[in-house]
Design an enzyme around this catalytic site. Structure first.
Site, mmCIF file in Angstrom:
data_model
loop_
_atom_site.group_PDB
_atom_site.id
_atom_site.type_symbol
_atom_site.label_atom_id
_atom_site.label_comp_id
_atom_site.label_asym_id
_atom_site.label_seq_id
_atom_site.Cartn_x
_atom_site.Cartn_y
_atom_site.Cartn_z
ATOM 1 N N ARG A 1 0.796 -1.338 0.070
ATOM 2 C CA ARG A 1 0.020 0.162 -0.018
ATOM 3 C C ARG A 1 0.855 1.599 -0.055
ATOM 4 O O ARG A 1 0.735 1.869 0.737
ATOM 5 C CB ARG A 1 -0.988 -0.040 1.019
ATOM 6 C CG ARG A 1 -1.987 -1.291 1.203
ATOM 7 C CD ARG A 1 -2.772 -1.098 2.333
ATOM 8 N NE ARG A 1 -3.767 -2.213 2.222
ATOM 9 C CZ ARG A 1 -4.813 -2.644 2.985
ATOM 10 N NH1 ARG A 1 -4.991 -2.183 4.209
ATOM 11 N NH2 ARG A 1 -5.548 -3.461 2.730
ATOM 12 N N ASP B 1 9.320 5.530 -4.711
ATOM 13 C CA ASP B 1 8.740 4.226 -4.025
ATOM 14 C C ASP B 1 9.758 3.205 -3.684
ATOM 15 O O ASP B 1 10.289 2.247 -4.587
ATOM 16 C CB ASP B 1 7.687 3.675 -4.930
ATOM 17 C CG ASP B 1 6.734 2.954 -4.223
ATOM 18 O OD1 ASP B 1 6.886 2.425 -2.882
ATOM 19 O OD2 ASP B 1 5.455 2.932 -4.644
ATOM 20 N N THR C 1 9.415 0.453 -2.149
ATOM 21 C CA THR C 1 8.625 -0.558 -1.615
ATOM 22 C C THR C 1 9.421 -2.060 -1.549
ATOM 23 O O THR C 1 10.692 -2.244 -2.187
ATOM 24 C CB THR C 1 7.643 -0.941 -2.703
ATOM 25 O OG1 THR C 1 6.638 -1.801 -2.141
ATOM 26 C CG2 THR C 1 7.797 -1.425 -3.786
#
Length: 296
Positions: free
Chosen positions: A140, A155, A157
């Site tokens: 998310r 990002d 992630t």
């Protein structure tokens, strides 16, 4: 308008609920600025607010199932150079009847396991996320259901599930050919320039704390070679939210939030509580004072 005369760590046991029509000028704090640590922040119904240069870190001392920052309703909010971390549910979550939200030059990091989520963005009212860093969240980063402008973000992630045009990432993404009809950045940065911008200034970056330095220099600096989710920020390698260097408290004889040196230089009276007085340009004195720090 909230201004600060000293930096430091503010530990909270209950959630802070922000009211509407509030500006939190964290950039006015000396030293390493302000870290709010504990049970999280609610901006639900906090319409017409500006929050700048402050850290909100939740951690295991916060309530289970709560977000570090949550917005359930409201409109017209700006979050600029904000560092948010250690949410026990989501870290920065926006859901419901919410519109016209901007998150710029911020860090959303280290959602705690066993959930470890950057955040849900679930509103059709419009959310812009610009030049910000999602890092060390398992998932998310963000998860969007609604109208979202996502510009020049980085990002970091960990499991590959990022905002992208693929059904592997939760569901189809309806990318728009035409820009949304609301203000946005004047020009786009190249991917490498966006990365450099985040490295240089994302988060509460007037003087970064050890948490953001670790995220930027070690985790992001590895360019994907290292990184991990965490379940307890009080242990190594994070070792808690502090210490936060408080800096030097400026003399403010009338305790109106504006230091004496500034008042003398701008022809206001350091002996009279006059920070709410309206200047000839239509702005309150305290607003003009905090605007001096707007160099980024």
């Amino acid at each position: 308008i909230v201004v600060f005369s000293v930096g430091g760590l503010i530990t909270i046991s209950s959630r802070i609920v922000i009211s509407s029509h509030v500006t939190i000028a964290g950039q006015t704090a000396p030293g390493q600025g302000i870290t709010v640590y504990g049970n999280g922040i609610s901006y639900s119904s906090a319409s017409n607010t500006i929050t700048r240069y402050i850290r909100f870190r939740m951690g295991t001392i916060g309530d289970s199932g709560k977000d570090a920052i949550t917005i359930a309703n409201g409109e017209n909010m700006i979050f600029d150079h904000v560092s948010v971390s250690w949410g026990r549910d989501e870290t920065f979550s926006i859901n419901g009847d919410v519109s016209n939200i901007t998150i710029s030059d911020s860090i959303i990091a280290q959602g705690l396991q066993t959930h470890s989520c950057g955040g849900l963005i679930q509103t059709n009212g419009g959310v812009s996320i610009i030049r910000s860093l999602y890092i060390d969240n398992n998932t998310r980063n963000p998860k969007v259901k609604g109208v979202n402008e996502f510009v020049n973000n980085v990002d970091g992630t960990l499991n590959g599930w990022i905002l992208a045009e693929t059904t592997d990432n939760y569901s189809d993404v309806d990318f728009q050919v035409t820009k949304y009809n609301y203000p946005t950045v004047g020009s786009l940065l190249s991917p490498l320039d966006a990365l450099e911008r985040v490295i240089a200034s994302a988060g509460a970056s007037k003087l970064r704390d050890h948490v953001d330095l670790y995220l930027i220099n070690t985790e992001l600096g590895s360019l994907g070679k290292s990184g991990a989710t965490i379940s307890d920020p009080a242990v190594s390698p994070i070792n808690g939210p502090g210490p936060i260097y408080g800096g030097t408290v400026p003399l403010d004889s009338d305790q109106d939030g504006i230091p004496d040196d500034y008042e003398r230089a701008h022809d206001t009276n350091p002996s009279v509580n006059d920070s709410a007085n309206i200047a000839s340009n239509g702005y309150a004195s305290v607003y003009l004072y905090q605007a001096l720090f707007d160099s980024s």
